[in-house]
Design a protein around this motif. Structure first.
Motif, mmCIF file in Angstrom:
data_model
loop_
_atom_site.group_PDB
_atom_site.id
_atom_site.type_symbol
_atom_site.label_atom_id
_atom_site.label_comp_id
_atom_site.label_asym_id
_atom_site.label_seq_id
_atom_site.Cartn_x
_atom_site.Cartn_y
_atom_site.Cartn_z
ATOM 1 N N ALA A 33 0.825 -1.211 0.000
ATOM 2 C CA ALA A 33 0.000 0.000 0.000
ATOM 3 C C ALA A 33 0.859 1.262 0.000
ATOM 4 N N ILE A 34 1.842 1.323 0.886
ATOM 5 C CA ILE A 34 2.686 2.521 0.981
ATOM 6 C C ILE A 34 3.554 2.671 -0.264
ATOM 7 N N SER A 35 4.101 1.566 -0.752
ATOM 8 C CA SER A 35 4.963 1.629 -1.927
ATOM 9 C C SER A 35 4.189 2.108 -3.152
ATOM 10 N N CYS A 36 2.961 1.625 -3.318
ATOM 11 C CA CYS A 36 2.145 2.064 -4.453
ATOM 12 C C CYS A 36 1.800 3.550 -4.334
ATOM 13 N N PHE A 37 1.540 3.998 -3.111
ATOM 14 C CA PHE A 37 1.248 5.419 -2.909
ATOM 15 C C PHE A 37 2.458 6.275 -3.264
ATOM 16 N N VAL A 38 3.647 5.860 -2.827
ATOM 17 C CA VAL A 38 4.863 6.626 -3.104
ATOM 18 C C VAL A 38 5.148 6.659 -4.602
ATOM 19 N N CYS A 39 5.057 5.501 -5.248
ATOM 20 C CA CYS A 39 5.337 5.452 -6.691
ATOM 21 C C CYS A 39 4.280 6.212 -7.486
ATOM 22 N N GLY A 40 3.022 6.129 -7.054
ATOM 23 C CA GLY A 40 1.963 6.841 -7.746
ATOM 24 C C GLY A 40 2.042 8.335 -7.589
ATOM 25 N N SER A 41 2.748 8.803 -6.549
ATOM 26 C CA SER A 41 2.862 10.240 -6.282
ATOM 27 C C SER A 41 4.093 10.859 -6.930
ATOM 28 N N TYR A 42 4.955 10.055 -7.540
ATOM 29 C CA TYR A 42 6.195 10.581 -8.103
ATOM 30 C C TYR A 42 5.893 11.467 -9.311
ATOM 31 N N ALA A 118 5.036 -8.163 -5.727
ATOM 32 C CA ALA A 118 3.845 -7.326 -5.908
ATOM 33 C C ALA A 118 4.216 -5.848 -5.906
ATOM 34 N N SER A 119 5.074 -5.445 -4.974
ATOM 35 C CA SER A 119 5.495 -4.044 -4.899
ATOM 36 C C SER A 119 6.369 -3.659 -6.083
ATOM 37 N N GLY A 120 7.250 -4.578 -6.477
ATOM 38 C CA GLY A 120 8.135 -4.290 -7.597
ATOM 39 C C GLY A 120 7.373 -4.083 -8.895
ATOM 40 N N ILE A 121 6.467 -4.998 -9.195
ATOM 41 C CA ILE A 121 5.700 -4.900 -10.435
ATOM 42 C C ILE A 121 4.712 -3.732 -10.377
ATOM 43 N N GLY A 122 3.990 -3.624 -9.258
ATOM 44 C CA GLY A 122 3.022 -2.537 -9.125
ATOM 45 C C GLY A 122 3.679 -1.176 -9.100
ATOM 46 N N LEU A 126 3.184 2.033 -11.755
ATOM 47 C CA LEU A 126 2.706 3.344 -11.311
ATOM 48 C C LEU A 126 3.717 4.450 -11.611
ATOM 49 N N LEU A 127 4.979 4.097 -11.735
ATOM 50 C CA LEU A 127 5.986 5.101 -12.063
ATOM 51 C C LEU A 127 5.892 5.548 -13.522
ATOM 52 N N GLY A 128 5.210 4.793 -14.333
ATOM 53 C CA GLY A 128 5.031 5.171 -15.735
ATOM 54 C C GLY A 128 6.338 5.179 -16.506
ATOM 55 N N GLU A 129 6.610 6.277 -17.177
ATOM 56 C CA GLU A 129 7.813 6.372 -17.998
ATOM 57 C C GLU A 129 9.085 6.352 -17.157
ATOM 58 N N ALA A 130 8.976 6.732 -15.880
ATOM 59 C CA ALA A 130 10.155 6.721 -15.006
ATOM 60 C C ALA A 130 10.493 5.324 -14.521
ATOM 61 N N GLY A 131 9.567 4.369 -14.671
ATOM 62 C CA GLY A 131 9.783 3.010 -14.201
ATOM 63 C C GLY A 131 10.599 2.182 -15.179
ATOM 64 N N VAL A 132 10.918 0.973 -14.767
ATOM 65 C CA VAL A 132 11.667 0.036 -15.593
ATOM 66 C C VAL A 132 10.881 -1.269 -15.655
ATOM 67 N N SER A 133 11.233 -2.140 -16.572
ATOM 68 C CA SER A 133 10.532 -3.408 -16.745
ATOM 69 C C SER A 133 11.026 -4.423 -15.714
ATOM 70 N N ILE A 134 10.241 -5.477 -15.520
ATOM 71 C CA ILE A 134 10.600 -6.505 -14.555
ATOM 72 C C ILE A 134 11.890 -7.214 -14.942
ATOM 73 N N GLY A 135 12.216 -7.190 -16.245
ATOM 74 C CA GLY A 135 13.427 -7.839 -16.705
ATOM 75 C C GLY A 135 14.668 -6.974 -16.628
ATOM 76 N N SER A 136 14.530 -5.724 -16.208
ATOM 77 C CA SER A 136 15.686 -4.827 -16.107
ATOM 78 C C SER A 136 16.596 -5.258 -14.971
ATOM 79 N N PRO A 137 17.890 -4.963 -15.084
ATOM 80 C CA PRO A 137 18.838 -5.353 -14.037
ATOM 81 C C PRO A 137 18.439 -4.792 -12.678
ATOM 82 N N GLY A 138 18.467 -5.629 -11.691
ATOM 83 C CA GLY A 138 18.216 -5.207 -10.319
ATOM 84 C C GLY A 138 16.780 -5.332 -9.860
ATOM 85 N N VAL A 139 15.825 -5.502 -10.767
ATOM 86 C CA VAL A 139 14.417 -5.533 -10.369
ATOM 87 C C VAL A 139 14.064 -6.864 -9.695
#
Length: 244
Positions: A33-42, A118-122, A126-139
């Motif tokens: 819940a908190i992670s989605c809120f933070v990412c959605g607010s970026y 769940a937090s990583g994918i969600g 929510l980060l949109g263009e600032a996010g990365v794909s699940i296959g990106s290094p480190g995810v």
């Protein structure tokens, strides 16, 4: 077979106690819940943005579910007096203790992995263009690390609980350590070199896309595993040497 029976017994105890079930559920619900809120607010304005770590920002609060589970699963038996029944059923104290650690650590690991993916994918969605794909290094590494961190944290907490034998006393020590002292020591320039080796600061390095400081992703987890092993050993020594 005997150890399997001990594990089954410990699993039954945790499943039947609402406080332990709720604390495990909190790892997933609060972290997500908190992670989605933070990412959605970026808003995309932060320079040198790490797109991975914000997806696990909620773990700063969700981790207390693992702490509470580890503490109550062990120290709760002393406060209620049920430890006498447990030792009557399993006189070998080391075996009983190992069963508790494996059960709470394994459950926290499983819930932490669920929360991590769940937090990583969600969060990335929510980060949109600032996010990365699940296959990106480190995810994927960070999602797995979230589970490992929760499992080790539960074992660490259970070890401290076995040493102190008081739910209130143990939580009075661990909550300030993980809520304020760890973040404070890890952020101040005067204490950062030492603070980065505290359990939470070391373990959470794996949640960053590019860890900073002396510890890397897996070396940080190794340091946290050392803390968990130290606490578990101290708890075992107390259990073997002290009367109930």
């Amino acid at each position: 077979m005997l150890f399997t029976a001990v594990l089954r017994s410990e699993w039954t105890k945790i499943r039947s106690l609402r406080s332990l079930s709720y604390s495990l559920s909190a790892i997933l619900v609060v972290t997500l819940a908190i992670s989605c809120f933070v990412c959605g607010s970026y808003d995309g304005s932060q320079p040198h943005f790490d797109p991975v770590f914000p997806a696990y920002f909620g773990l700063n609060i969700g981790q207390f579910g693992a702490i509470i589970c580890g503490v109550l699963a062990v120290a709760g038996e002393w406060s209620s007096g049920s430890i006498r029944g447990s030792l009557a059923a399993v006189p070998r104290r080391g075996l009983l203790y190992a069963g508790k650690l494996v059960t709470v650590g394994g459950l926290a690991l499983a819930v932490g992995l669920t929360a991590g993916f769940a937090s990583g994918i969600g969060g990335q969605a929510l980060l949109g263009e600032a996010g990365v794909s699940i296959g990106s290094p480190g995810v994927v590494r960070s999602a797995v690390g979230c589970g490992v961190y929760c499992g080790l944290l539960a074992v660490f907490s259970a070890g401290v609980a076995a040493l102190l034998r008081s739910p209130v006393g143990t939580l009075s020590l661990l909550v300030p350590l993980f809520l304020s002292l760890g973040p404070l020591f890890g952020s101040l320039a005067a204490t950062r070199k030492v603070g980065q080796f505290l359990p939470d600061r070391a373990g959470q390095q794996i949640l960053h896309l590019a860890p900073e400081g002396a510890l890397g992703a897996w070396s940080g987890i190794a340091v946290m595993a050392g803390w968990a092993a130290l606490a578990a050993a101290a708890g075992l020594r107390s259990l073997l040497r002290r009367d109930v």
